[in-house]
Scaffold this motif. Structure first.
Motif, PDB file in Angstrom:
ATOM      1  N   SER A  83       0.814  -1.225   0.054  1.00  0.00           N
ATOM      2  CA  SER A  83      -0.016  -0.147  -0.016  1.00  0.00           C
ATOM      3  C   SER A  83       0.961   1.293   0.258  1.00  0.00           C
ATOM      4  CB  SER A  83      -0.941   0.004   1.239  1.00  0.00           C
ATOM      5  OG  SER A  83      -1.549   1.302   1.435  1.00  0.00           O
ATOM      6  N   ASP A  84       0.434   2.290  -0.833  1.00  0.00           N
ATOM      7  CA  ASP A  84       1.163   3.567  -0.583  1.00  0.00           C
ATOM      8  C   ASP A  84       0.505   4.502   0.278  1.00  0.00           C
ATOM      9  OD1 ASP A  84      -1.242   4.555  -1.920  1.00  0.00           O
ATOM     10  OD2 ASP A  84      -0.284   5.042  -3.823  1.00  0.00           O
ATOM     11  N   ALA A  85      -0.465   4.142   1.197  1.00  0.00           N
ATOM     12  CA  ALA A  85      -0.925   4.855   2.324  1.00  0.00           C
ATOM     13  C   ALA A  85       0.021   5.321   3.383  1.00  0.00           C
ATOM     14  CB  ALA A  85      -2.215   4.174   2.954  1.00  0.00           C
ATOM     15  N   ILE A  86       0.305   6.384   3.555  1.00  0.00           N
ATOM     16  CA  ILE A  86       1.241   6.832   4.519  1.00  0.00           C
ATOM     17  C   ILE A  86       0.633   8.087   5.533  1.00  0.00           C
ATOM     18  CG2 ILE A  86       3.154   6.596   2.943  1.00  0.00           C
ATOM     19  CD1 ILE A  86       3.349   9.687   2.741  1.00  0.00           C
ATOM     20  N   ILE A  87       1.323   8.295   6.425  1.00  0.00           N
ATOM     21  CA  ILE A  87       1.146   9.419   7.426  1.00  0.00           C
ATOM     22  C   ILE A  87       2.168  10.179   7.633  1.00  0.00           C
ATOM     23  CG2 ILE A  87       1.522   8.066   9.704  1.00  0.00           C
ATOM     24  CD1 ILE A  87      -0.480   9.820  11.181  1.00  0.00           C
ATOM     25  N   ALA A 134       8.622   6.983   2.673  1.00  0.00           N
ATOM     26  CA  ALA A 134       7.410   6.190   3.282  1.00  0.00           C
ATOM     27  C   ALA A 134       6.684   5.570   2.394  1.00  0.00           C
ATOM     28  CB  ALA A 134       6.652   7.263   4.133  1.00  0.00           C
ATOM     29  N   VAL A 135       6.379   6.115   1.217  1.00  0.00           N
ATOM     30  CA  VAL A 135       5.727   5.291  -0.008  1.00  0.00           C
ATOM     31  C   VAL A 135       6.495   4.278  -0.495  1.00  0.00           C
ATOM     32  CG1 VAL A 135       5.156   5.551  -2.369  1.00  0.00           C
ATOM     33  CG2 VAL A 135       4.481   7.446  -0.663  1.00  0.00           C
ATOM     34  N   HIS A 136       7.636   4.282  -0.179  1.00  0.00           N
ATOM     35  CA  HIS A 136       8.494   2.980  -0.437  1.00  0.00           C
ATOM     36  C   HIS A 136       8.681   1.950   0.481  1.00  0.00           C
ATOM     37  CE1 HIS A 136       9.801   3.768  -4.793  1.00  0.00           C
ATOM     38  NE2 HIS A 136       9.458   4.869  -4.494  1.00  0.00           N
TER      39      HIS A 136
END
Length: 244
Positions: A2-6, A54-56
Motif C-alpha cells: 500500500s502507498d498509504a502513509i502518515i 515512506a511510500v517505498h
C-alpha cells in the motif's frame, strides 16, 4: 504494498527536537531512514524526500538541524543565519541524528535497522554520522568538505573528517556529479581511495553532465536522468542493507 502513509511534524528526544516524520500505514515492520536536510535547510523539497521513503516502505524522519539556532524562522532565513554562524557543529549533528535513529527504532513498527542519507552538507554529515552513530547504511549525495576545508571565501567552518574515516561502521553509497566543484571528481576519487585503504565498503557513482544538487527538482541544477538513476541506486542499496 500500500502507498498509504502518515506524514506530520513531530518532536523527538528529551530536547523535543522538531522533526518531519512520514511512515507507512499498512501492517508490518519497516526499516527506518534518517534524512539529513541540505544546507538550504528544513524545506519542502526535503520533506518531499521524506514522504518518498515512506511510500517505498520506510519509516523516515528528518530532524530540523537549525531548530535551536532559528526555532521559528522560514527555511531560507534559518539557513542564512546558520551559514553566517559557520554551520552546525559536528558533534551536535551526530547527537541529533542519533536521537532521530533512536526515535525510529522505538516505533512499534520498527524492524530495528536504520539508514541515513543526506544531500549537499547533509551528504558530508551522513558520512560523518556513519563514523559515530548506530546506523546500518549511509548514503552521501555530493557531500563536500569531507577531506578538505571550505574555501577561504566561505563562511562555513566545516572541518575535514579524514581522520574519522577509519571509524566508518557501515556500508556507504556515494552519488556525485562530474561537473561539481564541491566535491570535485578528484576529491571523490581521493575519498574512495581513503575508504578503500581503511577496508570500508564504499559504492560510488558519478554522473556525466550533472553538477551539485542534481536531485533538487525545484532548482535549475536538476538533472532528471541522474536523479532517476540515483534514486534507483539508493533504494537498491537500502534494500540490500536495511531490508535483509
Amino acid at each position: 504494498m500500500s502507498d498509504a502513509i502518515i506524514a506530520e511534524t513531530v518532536h523527538i528526544g528529551a530536547e523535543r527536537i522538531q522533526a518531519y516524520s512520514a511512515r507507512p500505514l499498512g501492517p508490518g515492520t519497516y526499516p527506518g531512514v534518517v534524512v539529513i536536510h541540505h544546507l538550504p535547510g528544513y524545506d519542502e523539497a526535503t520533506k518531499e524526500m521524506v514522504r518518498r521513503f515512506a511510500v517505498h516502505g520506510y519509516s523516515a524522519l528528518c530532524p530540523n538541524l537549525y531548530w535551536r539556532e532559528a526555532p521559528n524562522a522560514a527555511p531560507d532565513d534559518a539557513a542564512a543565519f546558520v551559514r553566517a554562524q559557520g554551520g552546525i557543529p559536528d558533534e551536535q549533528i551526530i547527537r541529533d541524528v542519533t536521537t532521530a535513529a533512536e526515535a525510529l527504532r522505538a516505533l512499534d513498527t520498527a524492524s530495528g535497522r536504520v539508514g541515513v542519507i543526506g544531500h549537499c552538507s547533509g551528504g558530508r554529515q551522513a558520512l560523518l554520522v556513519s563514523t559515530a552513530a548506530p546506523v546500518d547504511a549511509a548514503v552521501d549525495c555530493y557531500g563536500a568538505f569531507a577531506l578538505e576545508p571550505p574555501p577561504s571565501t566561505s563562511t562555513l567552518r566545516a572541518r575535514p573528517i579524514r581522520d574519522r574515516l577509519p571509524d566508518v561502521r557501515c556500508p556507504v553509497l556515494g552519488l556525485f556529479g562530474d561537473d561539481d566543484q564541491f566535491p570535485a571528481p578528484a576529491e571523490v576519487a581521493e575519498l574512495a581511495a581513503e575508504l578503500d585503504k581503511h577496508g570500508k565498503s564504499f559504492e560510488h557513482h558519478s554522473y556525466e553532465g550533472a553538477g551539485h544538487a542534481f536531485f533538487s527538482v525545484d532548482r535549475p541544477s536538476y538533472r532528471p536522468a541522474a536523479a532517476v538513476d540515483g534514486w534507483r541506486r539508493i533504494f537498491t542499496f537500502f534494500g540490500r542493507h536495511l531490508e535483509a
